[in-house]
Scaffold this motif. Structure first.
Motif: not given
Length: 139
Positions: A81-82, A72-73, A49-50, A35-36
């Motif tokens: 991993q996140m 998301i989970i 990697v998404r 996440l960014d």
């Protein structure tokens, strides 16, 4: 498990986070989500990697961010991993105490066996004492 990469803005936390995710993607069997606050680092990430640009989802509070993460989970049972780049910004925690949000992430981590790796723009000295044990890199 919660891991923190801490240091002031411009110290190289994102590079450390990108290096870690690209190393881990070769070793783990589950899925990874990054996440960014933008898609700026899209080409620096392994294509397995998404990448999710959180700015597109109108998140306005830390509780909304936690709901977003939970969503998301819930849709990916293989999620392992996140990674959260610019954690304070994407979680709407600028100038706020991060303890409650990190504690909720810890509960999600234990309940769903997902590891969270956070890039936090704070000096180690600025972190609450309860979170210092989670630091893996301090810049």
């Amino acid at each position: 498990m919660i891991q923190l990469i801490v240091g002031k803005k411009g110290k190289g936390k994102t590079k450390q986070l990108l290096d870690k995710v690209n190393r881990e993607v070769k070793e783990i069997s589950g899925n990874i989500v990054y996440l960014d606050k933008s898609t700026k680092h899209m080409y620096e990430l392994n294509n397995k990697v998404r990448l999710i640009d959180v700015s597109q989802f109108m998140i306005e509070s830390s509780n909304e961010f936690l709901g977003f993460v939970s969503g998301i989970i819930s849709q990916d049972h293989d999620l392992q991993q996140m990674y959260f780049d610019s954690f304070l910004k994407i979680a709407c925690l600028d100038d706020s105490d991060i303890t409650a949000t990190v504690n909720k992430l810890e509960k999600l981590s234990k309940a769903f066996e997902v590891d969270f790796i956070l890039s936090v723009s704070l000096d180690e000295a600025e972190l609450p004492a309860s979170l210092k044990e989670n630091i893996i890199i301090s810049l």
